[in-house]
Design an enzyme around this catalytic site. Structure first.
Site, short mmCIF file in Angstrom:
data_model
loop_
_atom_site.label_atom_id
_atom_site.label_comp_id
_atom_site.label_asym_id
_atom_site.label_seq_id
_atom_site.Cartn_x
_atom_site.Cartn_y
_atom_site.Cartn_z
N SER A 239 44.60 42.43 41.53
CA SER A 239 43.33 41.79 41.18
C SER A 239 43.61 40.67 40.19
O SER A 239 44.75 40.46 39.79
CB SER A 239 42.37 42.80 40.57
OG SER A 239 42.81 43.13 39.26
N LYS A 240 42.54 40.02 39.77
CA LYS A 240 42.68 38.90 38.82
C LYS A 240 43.41 39.33 37.55
O LYS A 240 44.08 38.54 36.92
CB LYS A 240 41.30 38.36 38.46
CG LYS A 240 40.61 37.65 39.60
CD LYS A 240 40.03 36.30 39.16
CE LYS A 240 39.47 35.52 40.33
NZ LYS A 240 38.18 36.08 40.81
N ARG A 241 43.23 40.58 37.21
CA ARG A 241 43.89 41.14 36.03
C ARG A 241 45.40 40.88 36.05
O ARG A 241 46.05 40.79 35.02
CB ARG A 241 43.64 42.65 36.05
CG ARG A 241 43.30 43.26 34.75
CD ARG A 241 42.78 44.70 34.92
NE ARG A 241 42.97 45.32 36.23
CZ ARG A 241 44.03 46.01 36.59
NH1 ARG A 241 45.00 46.20 35.75
NH2 ARG A 241 44.12 46.54 37.80
N GLY A 243 46.90 38.34 36.89
CA GLY A 243 47.26 36.93 36.73
C GLY A 243 47.24 36.22 38.07
O GLY A 243 46.54 36.63 38.99
#
Ligand code: GLU
Length: 471
Positions: A239-241, A243
């Site tokens: 996910s965006k987490r 990076g």
């Protein structure tokens, strides 16, 4: 039978690393078997699809070098064809018009949820022969078989059996006549003669429905291979987490496409304990049967390692072409300085990414606008005046501007002034590149060329004059 595979991204964002891996597997499979590879843009979700995403996907495919033989096809350009097939299915009684109102469907759903049954359409309009009234809006539903099983012999997950009692009559056209997602995929796979569907296993749920529709259309379904997810380094869903996960973020970070492809192929595929694969080798060795059914996790240090390998082993001209882009990003026109290939040869062992190489090579193309403060304080002081002046004189006299020769000049100045080499080379380095870091001093000189090196030494001498006095 000639093999045809496809990559069918929905243009709702950048091509991310998982999609790129799916594309790579499909590409390799087609190439391995001398088949063809189709690119299809699944842009029917008009609200979420953007032209920008389409361009980003095409750009990423080009950057990776995943050439397609057919396409890009756009689903939005095929609406007439979808309508035609819907018409045929209706005529043959394999699909039917459903006039159920939203209210009826909502009530049905609620009732089912209350009874703790999986919500599904109850077939209310399946045998209806006429509309409730002439202008009642309707959707078109596929008449799914009521019994029997759908069997998927998935190349990654093995045999998956789903009972038709689990499936309901899928809407294939909305009230405005527009086709739905699973239906467009089916028509395209049929029309494009796709023999092998390699896609993310988030689509495994769709497959039984797609197979049923294909069979209703008298088409032998393709072979399916559902590839597991890619997980983050922490083993969690990407996910965006985690990076940057867009392919082009990897370019921006300074990775070569060869490294990214090699990295991607190893996320879920292996060949003995081999780690390094050129694209040609991947093509020669790849098989979907060897795909891992378990999800694989990202591993950035491996990508760094691969990138370093390719920076060191690919031809300098090739690496230079990619470096050129990074220089452009930094506002540098590489034609206004040393040949980029020479820069590559000198810098490539020193860094992990092209971004680092670029950051540390700007100085070859741009005179220092100012000096690194600490480096200047330490090296551009009054005591540096003499060695720099001597260097200036001796370097002016050099006729053969090659690093061996330049090394001798720097060494001779140090010896003559009875200084350690560093006391001569480091002021020179700061004079040349503005800071304390550069390749060896002789190769730095060689790269800059005589004229430029002398201009920079003069500038440093003037700076010392103005800033360090003659203490
Ligand atoms: N368009 C789908 C996606 O981007 C892929 C569909 C397919 O491969 O069948 O996830």
């Amino acid at each position: 039978m000639s093999i045809k595979s496809r990559f069918a991204p929905s243009p709702t964002g950048d091509l991310h690393i998982g999609g790129a891996r799916t594309a790579l597997f499909s590409y390799l499979f087609a190439r391995r078997h001398g088949g063809s590879f189709v690119l299809r843009i699944e842009d029917t979700d008009l609200e979420r699809s953007t032209a920008e995403s389409v361009n980003a996907i095409l750009e990423a495919m080009t950057w990776l070098g995943l050439e397609y033989d057919e396409g890009p096809f756009y689903q939005t350009q095929r609406f007439d064809r979808y309508r035609e097939v819907i018409g045929t299915l209706l005529e043959q009684g394999k699909a039917y018009r459903c006039y159920c109102s939203r209210e009826r469907l909502d009530a049905l759903r609620e009732e089912q949820l209350e009874k703790k049954i999986k919500p599904r359409y109850d077939g209310h309009c399946r045998d209806r022969t006429a509309p409730p009234s002439p202008d009642t809006p309707y959707v078109v539903r596929f008449r799914n078989p009521l019994d029997g099983d759908v069997v998927i012999d998935d190349k990654v997950h093995g045999r998956v059996v789903i009972s038709n009692t689990e499936l309901d009559d899928l809407v294939i056209a909305r009230t405005d006549g527009s086709p739905t997602y699973n239906f467009t995929v089916v028509v395209d796979d049929m029309d494009m003669g796709i023999t092998h569907v390699i896609r993310g296993d988030d689509h495994l749920n769709n497959t039984p429905r797609q197979i049923n529709i294909l069979e209703a259309l008298d088409v032998t379904p393709p072979v399916y291979a559902h590839v597991p997810m890619i997980l983050g380094e922490d083993g969690k869903r990407l996910s965006k987490r985690h990076g940057a996960v867009g392919v082009m973020n990897y370019r921006d970070a300074g990775y070569l496409p060869e490294a990214v492809l090699n990295y991607l192929v190893r996320l879920g595929w292996s060949h003995g304990d081999q780690e390094i694969f050129s694209l040609a080798e991947m093509v020669a060795l790849f098989d979907i049967e060897d795909l891992n059914a378990k999800a694989s996790s990202l591993n950035v240090s491996k990508l760094d390692w691969l990138n370093q390998h390719y920076m060191k082993t690919l031809s300098p001209a090739h690496v230079a072409r990619h470096l050129s882009w990074h220089m452009g990003q930094r506002g540098v026109d590489p034609s206004e300085g040393p040949r980029l290939e020479d820069v590559v040869e000198i810098q490539r062992d020193r860094y992990k990414t092209l971004a680092e190489v670029a950051d540390n090579s700007v100085a070859f193309y741009r005179r220092p606008a100012e000096y690194d403060e600490k480096a200047a304080r330490k090296n551009l002081k009054a005591a540096a005046k003499e060695p720099l002046t001597e260097l200036r004189r001796d370097l002016t006299a050099v006729e053969d501007w090659r690093r061996e020769q330049l090394h001798l000049v720097v060494q001779a100045v140090a010896e003559r002034l009875e200084l350690k080499l560093g006391k001569v080379a480091q002021p020179l380095r700061v004079a040349l590149v503005g800071g304390p870091v550069s390749p060896t001093i002789d190769s730095t000189l060689e790269l800059l060329g005589q004229e430029e090196a002398l201009v920079r030494i003069d500038a440093a001498l003037a700076w010392i004059e103005a800033n360090a006095g003659d203490a």
